[in-house]
Design a protein around this motif. Structure first.
Motif, PDB file in Angstrom:
ATOM      1  N   SER A  32       0.850  -1.010   0.095  1.00 48.79           N
ATOM      2  CA  SER A  32      -0.172  -0.045   0.089  1.00 48.79           C
ATOM      3  C   SER A  32       0.931   1.261  -0.169  1.00 48.79           C
ATOM      4  O   SER A  32       1.883   1.201   0.571  1.00 48.79           O
ATOM      5  CB  SER A  32      -0.915   0.024   1.323  1.00 48.79           C
ATOM      6  N   ALA A  33       0.382   2.234  -0.657  1.00 45.50           N
ATOM      7  CA  ALA A  33       0.885   3.431  -0.568  1.00 45.50           C
ATOM      8  C   ALA A  33       0.415   4.251   0.978  1.00 45.50           C
ATOM      9  O   ALA A  33      -0.672   3.811   1.332  1.00 45.50           O
ATOM     10  CB  ALA A  33       0.442   4.587  -1.503  1.00 45.50           C
ATOM     11  N   VAL A  34       1.306   4.604   1.675  1.00 44.90           N
ATOM     12  CA  VAL A  34       1.085   5.187   3.122  1.00 44.90           C
ATOM     13  C   VAL A  34       1.074   6.758   2.986  1.00 44.90           C
ATOM     14  O   VAL A  34       2.229   7.235   2.729  1.00 44.90           O
ATOM     15  CB  VAL A  34       1.805   4.564   4.117  1.00 44.90           C
ATOM     16  N   VAL A  35       0.310   7.548   3.137  1.00 47.01           N
ATOM     17  CA  VAL A  35       0.207   8.834   3.400  1.00 47.01           C
ATOM     18  C   VAL A  35       0.056   9.535   4.770  1.00 47.01           C
ATOM     19  O   VAL A  35      -0.787   8.859   5.534  1.00 47.01           O
ATOM     20  CB  VAL A  35      -1.076   9.519   2.567  1.00 47.01           C
ATOM     21  N   TRP A  36       0.872  10.347   5.286  1.00 46.03           N
ATOM     22  CA  TRP A  36       0.856  11.084   6.627  1.00 46.03           C
ATOM     23  C   TRP A  36      -0.181  12.505   6.290  1.00 46.03           C
ATOM     24  O   TRP A  36       0.434  12.987   5.483  1.00 46.03           O
ATOM     25  CB  TRP A  36       1.965  11.237   7.484  1.00 46.03           C
ATOM     26  N   PHE A  37      -0.999  12.678   7.180  1.00 41.56           N
ATOM     27  CA  PHE A  37      -1.732  13.968   6.964  1.00 41.56           C
ATOM     28  C   PHE A  37      -1.390  14.673   8.448  1.00 41.56           C
ATOM     29  O   PHE A  37      -1.131  14.128   9.349  1.00 41.56           O
ATOM     30  CB  PHE A  37      -3.230  13.870   6.934  1.00 41.56           C
ATOM     31  N   ARG A  38      -1.797  15.792   8.474  1.00 41.22           N
ATOM     32  CA  ARG A  38      -1.775  16.537   9.915  1.00 41.22           C
ATOM     33  C   ARG A  38      -2.659  17.673   9.757  1.00 41.22           C
ATOM     34  O   ARG A  38      -3.270  18.244   8.683  1.00 41.22           O
ATOM     35  CB  ARG A  38      -0.537  16.969  10.209  1.00 41.22           C
ATOM     36  N   GLN A  39      -3.402  18.087  11.149  1.00 40.93           N
ATOM     37  CA  GLN A  39      -4.110  18.935  11.218  1.00 40.93           C
ATOM     38  C   GLN A  39      -3.885  19.880  12.267  1.00 40.93           C
ATOM     39  O   GLN A  39      -3.994  19.445  13.309  1.00 40.93           O
ATOM     40  CB  GLN A  39      -5.753  18.574  11.331  1.00 40.93           C
ATOM     41  N   ALA A  40      -3.523  21.071  12.183  1.00 38.62           N
ATOM     42  CA  ALA A  40      -2.761  21.950  13.116  1.00 38.62           C
ATOM     43  C   ALA A  40      -4.163  22.891  13.640  1.00 38.62           C
ATOM     44  O   ALA A  40      -5.137  23.040  12.965  1.00 38.62           O
ATOM     45  CB  ALA A  40      -1.884  23.038  12.596  1.00 38.62           C
ATOM     46  N   PRO A  41      -4.007  23.243  14.737  1.00 39.67           N
ATOM     47  CA  PRO A  41      -4.949  24.137  15.376  1.00 39.67           C
ATOM     48  C   PRO A  41      -5.431  25.184  14.366  1.00 39.67           C
ATOM     49  O   PRO A  41      -4.726  26.036  14.134  1.00 39.67           O
ATOM     50  CB  PRO A  41      -4.354  24.767  16.598  1.00 39.67           C
ATOM     51  N   GLY A  42      -6.996  25.319  14.035  1.00 36.95           N
ATOM     52  CA  GLY A  42      -7.397  26.353  13.189  1.00 36.95           C
ATOM     53  C   GLY A  42      -7.160  26.169  11.976  1.00 36.95           C
ATOM     54  O   GLY A  42      -7.518  27.274  11.141  1.00 36.95           O
ATOM     55  N   LYS A  43      -6.567  25.029  11.561  1.00 35.94           N
ATOM     56  CA  LYS A  43      -6.131  24.792  10.046  1.00 35.94           C
ATOM     57  C   LYS A  43      -6.906  23.631   9.483  1.00 35.94           C
ATOM     58  O   LYS A  43      -7.233  22.709  10.420  1.00 35.94           O
ATOM     59  CB  LYS A  43      -4.931  24.757   9.885  1.00 35.94           C
ATOM     60  N   GLU A  44      -6.960  23.582   8.263  1.00 37.49           N
ATOM     61  CA  GLU A  44      -7.495  22.393   7.562  1.00 37.49           C
ATOM     62  C   GLU A  44      -6.603  21.268   7.668  1.00 37.49           C
ATOM     63  O   GLU A  44      -5.192  21.592   7.569  1.00 37.49           O
ATOM     64  CB  GLU A  44      -8.091  22.671   6.233  1.00 37.49           C
ATOM     65  N   ARG A  45      -6.905  20.030   7.528  1.00 34.77           N
ATOM     66  CA  ARG A  45      -6.201  18.887   7.305  1.00 34.77           C
ATOM     67  C   ARG A  45      -5.507  18.966   6.155  1.00 34.77           C
ATOM     68  O   ARG A  45      -6.007  19.073   5.158  1.00 34.77           O
ATOM     69  CB  ARG A  45      -6.884  17.592   7.527  1.00 34.77           C
ATOM     70  N   GLU A  46      -4.380  18.724   6.106  1.00 35.22           N
ATOM     71  CA  GLU A  46      -3.454  18.647   4.759  1.00 35.22           C
ATOM     72  C   GLU A  46      -2.542  17.469   4.742  1.00 35.22           C
ATOM     73  O   GLU A  46      -1.983  16.591   5.901  1.00 35.22           O
ATOM     74  CB  GLU A  46      -2.622  19.781   4.896  1.00 35.22           C
ATOM     75  N   GLU A  47      -2.165  17.022   3.649  1.00 38.89           N
ATOM     76  CA  GLU A  47      -1.204  15.811   3.286  1.00 38.89           C
ATOM     77  C   GLU A  47       0.154  16.214   3.344  1.00 38.89           C
ATOM     78  O   GLU A  47       0.392  17.384   3.086  1.00 38.89           O
ATOM     79  CB  GLU A  47      -1.347  15.170   1.954  1.00 38.89           C
ATOM     80  N   ILE A  48       1.032  15.415   3.970  1.00 45.53           N
ATOM     81  CA  ILE A  48       2.325  15.738   4.400  1.00 45.53           C
ATOM     82  C   ILE A  48       3.340  15.048   3.364  1.00 45.53           C
ATOM     83  O   ILE A  48       4.066  15.957   2.832  1.00 45.53           O
ATOM     84  CB  ILE A  48       2.765  15.519   5.765  1.00 45.53           C
ATOM     85  N   LEU A  49       3.399  13.717   3.186  1.00 43.34           N
ATOM     86  CA  LEU A  49       4.180  13.137   2.497  1.00 43.34           C
ATOM     87  C   LEU A  49       3.551  11.832   2.364  1.00 43.34           C
ATOM     88  O   LEU A  49       2.671  11.225   3.081  1.00 43.34           O
ATOM     89  CB  LEU A  49       5.606  12.998   2.970  1.00 43.34           C
ATOM     90  N   CYS A  50       4.098  10.993   1.243  1.00 39.13           N
ATOM     91  CA  CYS A  50       3.372   9.798   1.082  1.00 39.13           C
ATOM     92  C   CYS A  50       4.546   8.860   0.570  1.00 39.13           C
ATOM     93  O   CYS A  50       5.506   9.245  -0.175  1.00 39.13           O
ATOM     94  CB  CYS A  50       2.466   9.748  -0.232  1.00 39.13           C
ATOM     95  N   ASN A  51       4.469   7.739   0.945  1.00 38.49           N
ATOM     96  CA  ASN A  51       5.596   6.760   0.420  1.00 38.49           C
ATOM     97  C   ASN A  51       4.812   5.478  -0.236  1.00 38.49           C
ATOM     98  O   ASN A  51       3.832   5.129   0.258  1.00 38.49           O
ATOM     99  CB  ASN A  51       6.306   5.912   1.758  1.00 38.49           C
TER     100      ASN A  51
END
Length: 125
Positions: A32-51
């Motif tokens: 599988s491809a694995v994606v990491w996301f993050r959501q900072a306070p007050g911001k929308e969730r965003e993708e960071i990187l994928c392997n």
């Protein structure tokens, strides 16, 4: 959409490191491809990187290049996000997702409301 569980977050000082885990209890993540996301306070969730399954990594945030890396240790069910040189702006709830390709994974997870709790990372002195 694979069911995954994130862990490993915590409080760390600026400049420190953390290793997050993304575990899929039901199937191996080796294919599988694995994606990491993050959501900072007050911001929308965003993708960071994928392997992807060929071990190629795509970065979606320039700010994490040379600091964050996805590690596959061959155990199959768990993939890690190694985060180095952490800064306060890295404070966020971190999530992972798995799928056939990076783009499919991003589209699937961002199009759903079925997010898990994620794991909180706080970077503060």
């Amino acid at each position: 959409q694979l069911q995954v569980v994130e862990s490993g977050g915590g409080l760390v000082q600026p400049g420190g490191s953390l290793r997050l885990s993304c575990t899929c209890p039901e199937v191996t993540l080796d294919y599988s491809a694995v994606v990491w996301f993050r959501q900072a306070p007050g911001k929308e969730r965003e993708e960071i990187l994928c392997n992807d399954p060929t071990q190629s990594t795509t970065y979606y945030l320039d700010s994490v290049k040379d600091r964050f890396v996805i590690i596959r240790d061959g155990a199959g069910n768990t993939v890690y996000l190694q985060m180095n040189s952490l800064a306060p702006e890295d404070t966020a709830v971190y999530y992972c997702g798995g799928g056939p390709t990076c783009r499919d994974t991003i589209d699937t997870y961002k199009g759903t409301e079925s997010w898990g709790p994620g794991t909180q990372v706080t970077v503060s002195a």
